[in-house]
Design a protein around this motif. Structure first.
Motif, PDB file in Angstrom:
ATOM      1  N   UNK A 110       3.107   7.074  -1.675  1.00 46.50           N
ATOM      2  CA  UNK A 110       3.630   6.980  -0.309  1.00 46.50           C
ATOM      3  C   UNK A 110       3.798   5.522   0.107  1.00 46.50           C
ATOM      4  N   UNK A 111       2.836   4.680  -0.239  1.00 49.51           N
ATOM      5  CA  UNK A 111       2.927   3.258   0.113  1.00 49.51           C
ATOM      6  C   UNK A 111       4.108   2.601  -0.588  1.00 49.51           C
ATOM      7  N   UNK A 112       4.277   2.856  -1.873  1.00 48.19           N
ATOM      8  CA  UNK A 112       5.381   2.260  -2.631  1.00 48.19           C
ATOM      9  C   UNK A 112       6.724   2.763  -2.106  1.00 48.19           C
ATOM     10  N   UNK A 113       6.809   4.058  -1.817  1.00 55.62           N
ATOM     11  CA  UNK A 113       8.050   4.633  -1.289  1.00 55.62           C
ATOM     12  C   UNK A 113       8.441   3.950   0.017  1.00 55.62           C
ATOM     13  N   UNK A 114       7.466   3.688   0.869  1.00 54.08           N
ATOM     14  CA  UNK A 114       7.733   3.008   2.133  1.00 54.08           C
ATOM     15  C   UNK A 114       8.148   1.553   1.962  1.00 54.08           C
ATOM     16  N   UNK A 115       7.755   0.934   0.863  1.00 49.87           N
ATOM     17  CA  UNK A 115       8.058  -0.478   0.620  1.00 49.87           C
ATOM     18  C   UNK A 115       9.371  -0.693  -0.125  1.00 49.87           C
TER      19      UNK A 115
END
Length: 198
Positions: free
Chosen positions: A137-142
């Motif tokens: 989720x963090x990578x997708x948001x970045x």
């Protein structure tokens, strides 16, 4: 292939292009900071020990590699590396270059930012699927190009059910064998038959 930050970037650019060509465009480059914790690999070879500095070196090296893989002349004057007007030919088979998977601890912010700029993420010391879901989720948001293909590679011991990790976002499962010696027949069996059920 793993890019150690102490390697010469020019060597890695040429070696990856060669390996990508020899493999017909199937190379993936794994990168990470490494650690001195387990075998004193960095201190024994005179490498940079500061994680922050190694991270800066890795980020700079990745920018140079992307430029080198373009086939255009590369001019770079950075904090850690200088490349003056070198053209790296032949180019890799894969365009725009060799896919790069960045390794890192799932809860650490900087490795996740680096991974978001790459083509994949390899979480280190992954303990459970929820931890993976948070990192995904963090990578997708970045990620700036959310529609581009992206891989999440996980290492699990044979016999571990990969399904919960796949639901959390994993796209690749790599067999993780114990550090102590295992027999070649055991490895072949896992490769032939897949992991044993949990």
């Amino acid at each position: 292939m793993d890019l150690g930050v102490g390697l010469q970037v020019a060597e890695v650019a040429r070696e990856t292009a060669t390996l990508d060509g020899l493999s017909g465009g199937r190379l993936t480059l794994g990168v990470g900071l490494g650690s001195d914790r387990f075998g004193s690999e960095l201190s024994s070879t005179g490498e940079q020990l500061d994680d922050r500095v190694r991270g800066q070196m890795l980020d700079e090296a990745l920018a140079i590699l992307a430029a080198a893989w373009s086939g255009e002349p590369v001019d770079h004057r950075g904090r850690h590396y200088t490349v003056e007007g070198i053209q790296f030919l032949p180019r890799p088979v894969q365009r725009p270059g060799v896919p790069v998977w960045a390794a890192g601890f799932p809860g650490n912010r900087k490795p996740l930012h680096r991974a978001a700029r790459c083509d994949g993420f390899f979480p280190v010391n992954l303990e459970h699927p929820d931890q993976l879901a948070e990192a995904v989720a963090a990578i997708t948001g970045l990620r700036q190009h959310g529609s581009a293909p992206y891989d999440i590679a996980i290492a699990l011991a044979p016999g571990t059910d990969p399904a919960p990790y796949a639901r959390a976002g994993a796209t690749w499962w790599l067999a993780e064998f114990p550090p102590e010696a295992v027999s070649l027949d055991y490895v072949r069996g896992v490769l032939r038959d897949g992991p044993a059920p949990p």
